[in-house]
Design a protein around this motif. Structure first.
Motif, mmCIF file in Angstrom:
data_model
loop_
_atom_site.group_PDB
_atom_site.id
_atom_site.type_symbol
_atom_site.label_atom_id
_atom_site.label_comp_id
_atom_site.label_asym_id
_atom_site.label_seq_id
_atom_site.Cartn_x
_atom_site.Cartn_y
_atom_site.Cartn_z
ATOM 1 N N UNK A 32 -16.096 -0.553 7.540
ATOM 2 C CA UNK A 32 -15.723 -1.813 8.191
ATOM 3 C C UNK A 32 -14.222 -2.092 8.089
ATOM 4 N N UNK A 33 -13.652 -1.922 6.883
ATOM 5 C CA UNK A 33 -12.280 -2.373 6.657
ATOM 6 C C UNK A 33 -11.253 -1.261 6.828
ATOM 7 N N UNK A 34 -11.595 -0.027 6.399
ATOM 8 C CA UNK A 34 -10.606 1.048 6.453
ATOM 9 C C UNK A 34 -10.059 1.301 7.864
ATOM 10 N N UNK A 35 -10.876 1.273 8.930
ATOM 11 C CA UNK A 35 -10.311 1.499 10.276
ATOM 12 C C UNK A 35 -9.280 0.432 10.667
ATOM 13 N N UNK A 36 -9.494 -0.796 10.217
ATOM 14 C CA UNK A 36 -8.537 -1.863 10.518
ATOM 15 C C UNK A 36 -7.210 -1.541 9.847
ATOM 16 N N UNK A 37 -7.317 -1.065 8.584
ATOM 17 C CA UNK A 37 -6.107 -0.655 7.870
ATOM 18 C C UNK A 37 -5.364 0.399 8.693
ATOM 19 N N UNK A 38 -6.110 1.409 9.174
ATOM 20 C CA UNK A 38 -5.480 2.513 9.909
ATOM 21 C C UNK A 38 -4.769 1.985 11.158
ATOM 22 N N UNK A 39 -5.480 1.143 11.906
ATOM 23 C CA UNK A 39 -4.911 0.652 13.171
ATOM 24 C C UNK A 39 -3.665 -0.200 12.922
ATOM 25 N N UNK A 40 -3.768 -1.033 11.928
ATOM 26 C CA UNK A 40 -2.602 -1.880 11.605
ATOM 27 C C UNK A 40 -1.439 -1.009 11.148
ATOM 28 N N UNK A 41 -1.726 -0.116 10.193
ATOM 29 C CA UNK A 41 -0.672 0.709 9.600
ATOM 30 C C UNK A 41 0.024 1.538 10.668
ATOM 31 N N UNK A 42 -0.753 2.135 11.572
ATOM 32 C CA UNK A 42 -0.157 2.985 12.602
ATOM 33 C C UNK A 42 0.844 2.190 13.449
ATOM 34 N N UNK A 43 0.442 1.005 13.879
ATOM 35 C CA UNK A 43 1.338 0.218 14.747
ATOM 36 C C UNK A 43 2.552 -0.319 14.005
ATOM 37 N N UNK A 44 2.307 -0.786 12.778
ATOM 38 C CA UNK A 44 3.415 -1.400 12.033
ATOM 39 C C UNK A 44 4.414 -0.331 11.607
ATOM 40 N N UNK A 45 3.914 0.855 11.226
ATOM 41 C CA UNK A 45 4.828 1.946 10.853
ATOM 42 C C UNK A 45 5.717 2.312 12.036
ATOM 43 N N UNK A 46 5.118 2.337 13.210
ATOM 44 C CA UNK A 46 5.892 2.674 14.403
ATOM 45 C C UNK A 46 6.899 1.559 14.685
ATOM 46 N N UNK A 47 6.451 0.303 14.561
ATOM 47 C CA UNK A 47 7.343 -0.835 14.819
ATOM 48 C C UNK A 47 8.511 -0.829 13.854
ATOM 49 N N UNK A 48 8.251 -0.508 12.616
ATOM 50 C CA UNK A 48 9.329 -0.506 11.617
ATOM 51 C C UNK A 48 10.090 0.818 11.609
ATOM 52 N N UNK A 49 9.660 1.732 12.462
ATOM 53 C CA UNK A 49 10.294 3.055 12.570
ATOM 54 C C UNK A 49 10.359 3.747 11.219
ATOM 55 N N UNK A 50 9.253 3.697 10.535
ATOM 56 C CA UNK A 50 9.182 4.422 9.262
ATOM 57 C C UNK A 50 8.935 5.890 9.594
#
Lengths: 604, 390
Positions: A561-579
């Motif tokens: 339930x929760x881990x996929x949300x983590x993945x989706x958030x992390x992927x977008x935020x990492x890209x936004x922050x250009x990590x």
């Protein structure tokens, strides 16, 4: 010309006043002229005396009298400060709207007045008439009306009707970060969130101010120096990033709706500074219209709600045992094929295991294995490490209604407390507490104070960054490194597979906590809290993310339930922050140092 | 040169007519360029007036016309016209004015009639006082002040020595004075009418009319004045307010109490030029009849003393010129002109400080008002011409 001289000659020869011969009319003329000149100067003397009386003797009295008609006091309402995100994008501001009031003493035709007002403002005619008859002099008709309504009122030109400007709080991003921002009441008083917590900074007290007016009562401009010293509400810059907040809210809302969860919380924090980059709570509301939502939606569950954390809490005994060198990652534990007795309670694993290494115990989330780790620590040490991680106490985040959680003192522990607490039961934590515990691992051993406010800007002054309490170290970097490796394994091979990203190393832990059912006085098999807490990139973490779903109906496991949300958030935020990615070919090219720098630059 | 000038001066015909032996010291003085102190007093008042008209009118002009310079511009325009008229009057030998006496008298009476009956008569604030021709407006009652002085100077000179004869030396003059007063009372403008009566009586007094005659005249006028006072409600209120303005500071005592507040606020040094507050619509007529209140507020007691000093200088030099003129006509004319200025300012000051009941008379050279400025400047021009011929 001739006649002129004749006259003068005649006058010279003639007799003077009253028949007496006057030798020279010019002398008589001059004499009388002088009398008049003396009279003039005497009069001037009287006038000057009068000026002296008015200007010098009665100066003070008349000056005060003049001041009285020139000055007028009025209630000055300083404008409430704005709230911005970390990039100075507006999240809350104030606009001026007209409010309609009645001066009952000035009303001549009550029925006509109330009918007209009722027509324009959509208020109840009868009620208004009743209130006018009520005997009060000042009557609110409707507060904060639209500009169209205000124009109609002005055009109607009704006697006894007045308009005054009142501040109306506006949230241009609508429901974004609603639980963090909070909202204000009719009189601009902060009622929730940052609006409440920093009410005294955002809004200055109204006070009576001397104002100058002309004879028609029109306000004159205040002297510049006075205007500058007038107190005004201070602006607040949050640590939240509007874009990240939006990503997090969107993904959380999607999952909460999909799984028909009762509620959900997702938080992103910078593990090094403790700054909250996003804090999303479901269900959401719009702070501009807060009265239309039930009060439970106003609550910031991330700081005020306590839950039993379940497996995500296993991080604490794991870190403690490694720090105290009581276990090593290679140690193997017998997991009793899924069932074991600890004192008076029986503990189950979801999947039965026999022998597992320490890493496997955590990555497969074996309750039995973890309890054995805790047993090596003992109650005393476990208790103190839980305390050190900051559970059982408020984190000090600048949000109202924070709960310290429930953590019983050691003397109240029963025999079953150690196993229960190890697997995240018998302890109540807030999401923000748990998130911070994972930040300790991500930042190399420091407990950081979580922050949502970056700076308070005073009008006319430079940015005033808040000083915060110093992070204190509780774990060695070596321990953190070991824990991180185990958490990476938990994502890559264990329960948290759904959280893994192709180009980044994710470290994290799932949790599925059965909810205690007060009705049956036992842990429910159907109601649970699914959560995932982790950080990414694992060894140079730019963010710690917590996702928590309360009572998801479709899939109840944290890993699903929760881990996929983590993945989706992390992927977008990492890209936004250009990590930059830390996994794959380019990792070798870019040093860790520059990675961190890039990540920080994007953050700041 | 000196002797030549002496010769020149003695060649002026009209001095011989005085039939007096004049001491050499008086006559040997070269013909002066005119009395510069007289001019200095006038220019001083004009400059202060120019500044204060702007200071006191800017807010009103902005509020009504969105142009703070409106009254300043108007005043400047009047000032230029008045200065040109004064320059003309300086060149004009004062003795030739005497020939204009009757045409001027006729013109003034005609204009006063025109105000009352012609379509060009303009009514403002409940009184018909102006003749409007296009954008220009003219106040004939101001002109009649000068006309009456010129007429009386001529008539009293002519009748010098027979002034005690009631029908010849007294009645005709008072009929003319009465005519002017009556026409102006019809506007109605009690202040100017009383002013004309006052200056007429004073000129007659100076010329030698027996005091008892003037007393009869006053006795004769008294019922009319009382009637005029009590016919109009506002005049009676003015009178009662004059006796105690603070009894009714919001209605009838408003203007005078606001004037007190302005003066009192000023204190010794004043609030500073442009810093006055009473012109923010508290004090009515701050740029016309009550400009002196604003001066007192902004320039303080010191500023007030300064202006009164300038006024005193002007009046003193005016009378000095009058005293030194060799001919009776010139003396009466000069006295009349300087008296007119002295009386107007005396009344204005008396009103501003509450020693006289409210009456709208402008302060010469300072208050806004084109016709008044023009007439007063022409008067100064005539005095200047006279001072050159002493």
């Amino acid at each position: 010309m001739n006649t002129d001289y004749q006259d003068i000659k005649y006058s010279c020869q003639g007799s003077g006043i009253r028949g007496q011969p006057t030798p020279d009319p010019r002398r008589s003329l001059n004499k009388r002229g002088k009398i008049i000149l003396i009279c003039f100067f005497l009069w001037m003397g009287v006038v000057v005396g009068r000026f002296y009386h008015l200007q010098i003797i009665k100066h003070e009295e008349l000056f005060q009298k003049a001041n009285k008609q020139y000055e007028r006091t009025y209630l000055y309402r300083p404008e409430r400060g704005n709230i911005y995100d970390r990039n100075h994008r507006l999240l809350a501001c104030t606009i001026e709207l007209d409010s309609v009031f009645l001066d009952a003493a000035m009303i001549t035709n009550t029925s006509h007045l109330s009918k007209t007002l009722a027509g324009i403002l959509e208020v109840d005619n009868q009620d208004l008439s009743k209130r006018i008859a009520g005997g009060k002099n000042f009557i609110w008709v409707k507060r904060k009306i639209s500009t169209d309504e205000a124009k109609s009122i002005k055009d109607a030109g009704l006697g006894g009707v007045g308009l005054i400007k009142e501040g109306q709080r506006l949230y241009p991003e609508r429901g974004l970060a609603a639980q963090v921002l909070g909202f204000v009441g009719m009189d601009q008083q902060g009622l929730a969130g940052i609006e409440y917590f920093y009410d005294d900074l955002l809004g200055e007290e109204s006070f009576w101010l001397k104002e100058h007016q002309d004879a028609f009562g029109r306000k004159l401009y205040l002297p510049d120096d006075l205007l500058q010293t007038l107190p005004a509400g201070k602006d607040i810059v949050l640590s939240l990033d509007r874009t990240i907040q939006h990503i997090v809210e969107k993904e959380l809302a999607l999952q909460v709706n999909r799984l028909k969860a009762k509620a959900g919380v997702a938080i992103i924090m910078d593990p090094f500074t403790g700054e909250i980059l996003a804090l999303a709570v479901q269900p959401a509301f719009d702070p501009s219209y807060y009265p239309h939502y039930p009060p439970e939606k106003w609550r910031n569950r991330a700081v005020s709600d306590i839950y039993e954390p379940g497996s995500t809490f296993k991080l604490i005994p794991l870190s403690a045992a490694l720090e105290e060198s009581l276990v090593s990652p290679q140690d193997r534990f017998y997991c009793g094929n899924g069932i074991a007795n600890f004192g008076s309670i029986v503990i189950h694993d979801i999947h039965p295991y026999d022998w597992l290494s320490l890493a496997d115990v955590i990555s497969h989330s074996s309750n039995i294995g973890t309890i054995q780790v805790s047993q090596r620590l003992g109650s005393n040490q476990l208790y103190h490490y839980i305390k050190k991680f900051g559970f059982g106490a408020k984190t000090g985040i600048e949000l109202p209604g924070e709960s310290p959680g429930i953590f019983r003192p050691l003397r109240n522990w029963s025999k079953t407390s150690l196993p229960a607490i190890t697997i995240g039961q018998e302890i109540g934590v807030t999401p923000i507490q748990l998130l911070r515990a994972y930040a300790v691992i991500a930042n190399g051993g420091y407990v950081v104070p979580p922050k949502v406010v970056r700076a308070i800007i005073e009008p006319g002054q430079a940015k005033n960054t808040l000083s915060s309490s110093k992070p204190h170290k509780i774990l060695s970097p070596a321990t953190c490194e070991k824990v991180t490796s185990i958490l990476i394994q938990a994502v890559e091979e264990g329960t948290g597979k759904e959280a893994s990203l192709p180009n980044y190393t994710v470290a994290g832990k799932t949790g599925t906590a059965q909810k205690f059912d007060p009705a049956t006085k036992s842990y429910s098999n159907t109601q649970s809290i699914a959560s995932f807490v982790g950080f990414v990139p694992a060894r140079q973490a730019s963010m710690v993310i917590l996702v928590m779903l309360d009572e998801p109906q479709e899939k109840s496991l944290g890993g699903i339930a929760a881990a996929p949300v983590f993945r989706k958030i992390a992927r977008q935020v990492l890209r936004y922050l250009r990590v930059p990615p830390d996994k794959g070919a380019i990792t070798n090219v870019i040093s860790h140092w520059s990675l961190t720098n890039a990540g920080y630059k994007a953050l700041n | 040169m000196l002797s030549e000038a002496t010769v020149l001066s003695s060649s002026y015909g009209h001095y011989e007519g005085s039939g007096r032996s004049i001491t050499a010291s008086t006559w040997q003085r070269p013909k002066s360029h005119g009395d510069f102190l007289l001019l200095a007093g006038t220019i001083g008042l004009l400059v202060i007036g120019w500044i204060m008209v702007y200071s006191s009118s800017a807010i009103i002009a902005w509020d009504n016309y969105h142009n703070p310079y409106l009254f300043l511009k108007r005043h400047s325009f009047h000032l230029i016209i008045a200065l040109m008229a004064m320059a003309l009057a300086i060149k004009f030998d004062y003795l030739s004015i005497r020939r204009l006496t009757y045409p001027l008298l006729a013109l003034s009476l005609l204009l006063l009639l025109a105000v009352l009956v012609s379509p060009w008569g303009k009514e403002a604030g409940g009184a018909r006082r102006w003749l409007a021709l296009g954008t220009l407006s003219f106040q004939p009652s101001e002109l009649s002040k000068l006309t009456l002085i010129i007429y009386l100077a001529h008539s009293l000179t002519k009748k010098m020595g027979r002034l005690k004869e009631f029908t010849y030396g007294y009645l005709p003059n008072f009929i003319i004075i009465g005519l002017f007063c009556a026409l102006i009372l019809l506007q109605p403008d009690l202040g100017t009418a009383l002013f004309l009566l006052m200056i007429g009586c004073l000129l007659c007094f100076i010329a030698g009319t027996p005091l008892s005659y003037l007393f009869y005249a006053a006795l004769f006028c008294l019922p009319f004045i009382i009637l005029a006072l009590f016919k109009a409600e506002f005049r009676r209120q003015r009178l009662s307010v004059f006796l105690n303005p603070w009894n009714d500071p919001l209605n009838n005592g408003y203007q005078i109490t606001q004037s007190f507040l302005a003066l009192g606020s000023g204190g010794l040094w004043g609030m500073g030029l442009g810093q006055g507050r009473q012109k923010l619509f508290y004090l009515p007529d701050p740029h016309t009849d009550f400009v002196f209140s604003i001066i007192g507020e902004e320039l303080g007691f010191i500023g007030v003393l300064g202006i009164i000093f300038l006024l005193g200088l002007l009046v003193w030099r005016g009378f000095r010129t009058a005293f030194r003129l060799p001919d009776i006509y010139g003396q009466l004319l000069a006295t009349g002109i300087i008296l007119s200025i002295a009386i107007q300012s005396s009344i204005n000051l008396g009103v501003v400080v509450g020693l006289l009941p409210i009456k709208g008379l402008p302060f010469p050279f300072i208050s806004l008002g084109g016709t008044s400025l023009l007439v007063n400047m022409v008067g100064i021009g005539i005095l200047w011409n006279m001072s050159k011929q002493i």
